[in-house]
Write a protein that holds these residues in place. Sequence first.
Motif, short mmCIF file in Angstrom:
data_model
loop_
_atom_site.label_atom_id
_atom_site.label_comp_id
_atom_site.label_asym_id
_atom_site.label_seq_id
_atom_site.Cartn_x
_atom_site.Cartn_y
_atom_site.Cartn_z
N ILE A 65 5.54 8.33 -1.49
CA ILE A 65 4.94 7.10 -2.01
C ILE A 65 5.45 5.89 -1.23
CG2 ILE A 65 4.89 5.56 -4.00
CD1 ILE A 65 4.82 8.09 -5.75
N PHE A 66 6.75 5.80 -1.05
CA PHE A 66 7.31 4.65 -0.32
C PHE A 66 6.97 4.71 1.16
CE2 PHE A 66 9.88 4.17 -4.17
CZ PHE A 66 9.71 2.82 -4.38
N ASP A 67 6.80 5.90 1.71
CA ASP A 67 6.42 6.03 3.11
C ASP A 67 5.00 5.50 3.33
OD1 ASP A 67 7.01 6.84 5.75
OD2 ASP A 67 5.76 8.62 5.47
N VAL A 68 4.10 5.82 2.42
CA VAL A 68 2.73 5.30 2.53
C VAL A 68 2.73 3.79 2.38
CG1 VAL A 68 0.50 5.27 1.34
CG2 VAL A 68 1.61 7.44 1.83
N GLU A 69 3.56 3.27 1.50
CA GLU A 69 3.61 1.82 1.33
C GLU A 69 4.17 1.13 2.57
OE1 GLU A 69 5.74 1.51 -2.32
OE2 GLU A 69 3.95 1.84 -3.51
N ILE A 70 5.11 1.75 3.24
CA ILE A 70 5.61 1.19 4.50
C ILE A 70 4.51 1.22 5.55
CG2 ILE A 70 7.25 1.57 6.39
CD1 ILE A 70 8.47 0.35 3.89
N LEU A 72 1.48 0.79 4.94
CA LEU A 72 0.61 -0.34 4.60
C LEU A 72 1.23 -1.68 5.01
CD1 LEU A 72 -0.62 0.75 1.07
CD2 LEU A 72 -1.93 0.73 3.19
N LEU A 73 2.55 -1.73 5.11
CA LEU A 73 3.22 -2.96 5.52
C LEU A 73 3.11 -3.22 7.03
CD1 LEU A 73 6.56 -3.06 3.52
CD2 LEU A 73 4.74 -4.74 3.48
N SER A 92 2.06 -10.89 1.21
CA SER A 92 3.23 -10.11 1.64
C SER A 92 4.32 -10.13 0.58
CB SER A 92 3.78 -10.67 2.95
OG SER A 92 2.82 -10.58 3.96
N PHE A 95 3.27 -7.97 -2.40
CA PHE A 95 3.37 -6.55 -2.08
C PHE A 95 4.82 -6.09 -2.06
CE2 PHE A 95 3.12 -2.87 0.81
CZ PHE A 95 2.17 -2.13 0.12
N LEU A 99 6.82 -3.34 -4.44
CA LEU A 99 7.66 -2.27 -3.88
C LEU A 99 9.07 -2.31 -4.47
CD1 LEU A 99 6.87 -2.17 -0.07
CD2 LEU A 99 6.39 -0.42 -1.77
#
Length: 116
Positions: A65-70, A72-73, A92, A95, A99
């Motif tokens: 989950i956090f990898d996908v959000e990174i 997106l960053l 930013s 978002f 996180l």
Amino acid sequence: MMIIMITMIMFTLSTIIMLISSTISKKNIEDREKSSPFECGFDPKSSARLPFSLRFFLIAVIFLIFDVEIALLLPMTIILSTSKISTWALISIMFLMILLGGLYHEWNQGSLEWAN
């Protein structure tokens, strides 16, 4: 009329071929030796199906989950030059707050602790 006839023939032919291939490909023979785990020709000393650690699975899902959000960053730095700085900064910050809120929640729940 001809198109309907050709369509019906193609549908019937494909259905017959699928039924024949499904019938032929079925394996009905259960062999104890083939379904048991292989360990150098000897009988296994323990079960090959070890219980899976739920804690490891939970940490793997959180990582994904956090990898996908990174991921997106990363494009946000490219968009910086083509957008208004105030809009970009607001999006930013929002978002990143989401996180950090998720990370704080996982931390409070104790999901990030590997050993108890």
